[in-house]
Design a protein around this motif. Structure first.
Motif, PDB file in Angstrom:
ATOM      1  N   GLU A  87       4.064   3.262  -0.919  1.00  0.00           N
ATOM      2  CA  GLU A  87       4.147   2.087  -1.788  1.00  0.00           C
ATOM      3  C   GLU A  87       4.248   2.475  -3.255  1.00  0.00           C
ATOM      4  O   GLU A  87       4.982   1.845  -4.026  1.00  0.00           O
ATOM      5  N   ARG A  88       3.556   3.545  -3.653  1.00  0.00           N
ATOM      6  CA  ARG A  88       3.607   3.972  -5.054  1.00  0.00           C
ATOM      7  C   ARG A  88       5.014   4.408  -5.439  1.00  0.00           C
ATOM      8  O   ARG A  88       5.471   4.151  -6.542  1.00  0.00           O
ATOM      9  N   ASP A  89       5.685   5.104  -4.502  1.00  0.00           N
ATOM     10  CA  ASP A  89       7.069   5.508  -4.766  1.00  0.00           C
ATOM     11  C   ASP A  89       7.967   4.294  -4.934  1.00  0.00           C
ATOM     12  O   ASP A  89       8.818   4.249  -5.827  1.00  0.00           O
ATOM     13  N   GLU A  90       7.780   3.303  -4.057  1.00  0.00           N
ATOM     14  CA  GLU A  90       8.616   2.112  -4.118  1.00  0.00           C
ATOM     15  C   GLU A  90       8.409   1.361  -5.432  1.00  0.00           C
ATOM     16  O   GLU A  90       9.364   0.945  -6.081  1.00  0.00           O
ATOM     17  N   LEU A  91       7.165   1.212  -5.839  1.00  0.00           N
ATOM     18  CA  LEU A  91       6.872   0.516  -7.092  1.00  0.00           C
ATOM     19  C   LEU A  91       7.437   1.283  -8.277  1.00  0.00           C
ATOM     20  O   LEU A  91       7.971   0.683  -9.216  1.00  0.00           O
ATOM     21  N   LEU A  92       7.317   2.621  -8.251  1.00  0.00           N
ATOM     22  CA  LEU A  92       7.887   3.423  -9.337  1.00  0.00           C
ATOM     23  C   LEU A  92       9.387   3.217  -9.415  1.00  0.00           C
ATOM     24  O   LEU A  92       9.953   3.064 -10.503  1.00  0.00           O
TER      25      LEU A  92
END
Length: 226
Positions: A87-92
């Motif tokens: 999820e952190r990658d997607e938000l970034l």
């Protein structure tokens, strides 16, 4: 969509060939880059690339840095490809202006469908279509937005989202409807995707961001000023 150029960036030669073969069957011209530095060089030398399919984990320069470099000068649609489902990658990715985010392994047919959908909107032809409400002016053909006469910079998805809200002003829109309309029926994201984009869109709209109301437990509604 014939003859539009797509830059496929991935350090795996087999992945590049798979994607290239499917895209070329649809009539697209495909350029390839095996790492981030090569991708940036090709993008700025070619000038007329219509879309970038960008892997995240690559040698020399990763996909995040490529996106940062490109976004300083261009709003070209970027679809990010990654083997990670974080999820952190997607938000970034969305914070950096990525338009779509697809986790590997993926269906090449679905990938091509998303490419088609993005390019169909960004390359729509015809007379200028203007949508206006409450001091917000959207030129859908030129892909430009101004608020009270001042231009604002939006990513591709932010532009699509604002257009959808204004065109459906006064109507409560569920997250499912927004996903279907803005991300297309085959998008496998979830509500966090919408909420992240709405938050960024509101911030860029300044005081007018308050016109996008949250409908708790459902979605959002654009309420024009009186």
């Amino acid at each position: 969509m014939d003859h539009l150029k797509i830059l496929v960036v991935d350090d795996e030669a087999r992945m590049r060939k798979l994607v290239r073969d499917f895209l070329e069957r649809q009539g697209y011209m495909v350029l390839e880059a095996a790492d981030g530095e090569e991708a940036v060089d090709i993008f700025f030398s070619e000038k007329d690339i219509a879309l970038i399919l960008l892997d995240v984990m690559m040698p020399r320069m990763d996909g995040w840095q490529v996106c940062r470099e490109v976004r300083q000068y261009s709003k070209v649609p970027i679809i990010m490809l990654t083997a990670r489902s974080d999820e952190r990658d997607e938000l970034l990715g969305f914070q950096l202006g990525v338009d779509e985010y697809i986790s590997k392994p993926f269906s090449p047919k679905i990938l091509v469908a998303r490419v088609d959908a993005v390019l169909r909107r960004t390359n729509a032809q015809g007379a200028s279509e203007i949508v206006e409400s409450s001091g917000i002016r959207i030129d859908k053909t030129a892909h430009q937005v101004s608020i009270d006469g001042k231009d604002i910079e939006l990513s591709f998805k932010e532009f699509e989202l604002l257009s959808y809200f204004v065109e459906n002003k006064g109507i409560a829109l569920s997250r499912e409807k927004i996903l279907n309309a803005v991300w297309n029926y085959d998008y496998y994201g979830d509500a966090r995707t919408i909420d992240t984009h709405v938050k960024k869109l509101r911030a860029k709209m300044g005081d007018k961001g308050a016109l996008i109301k949250t409908i708790w437990g459902m979605g959002y509604k654009f309420e024009p000023a009186e």
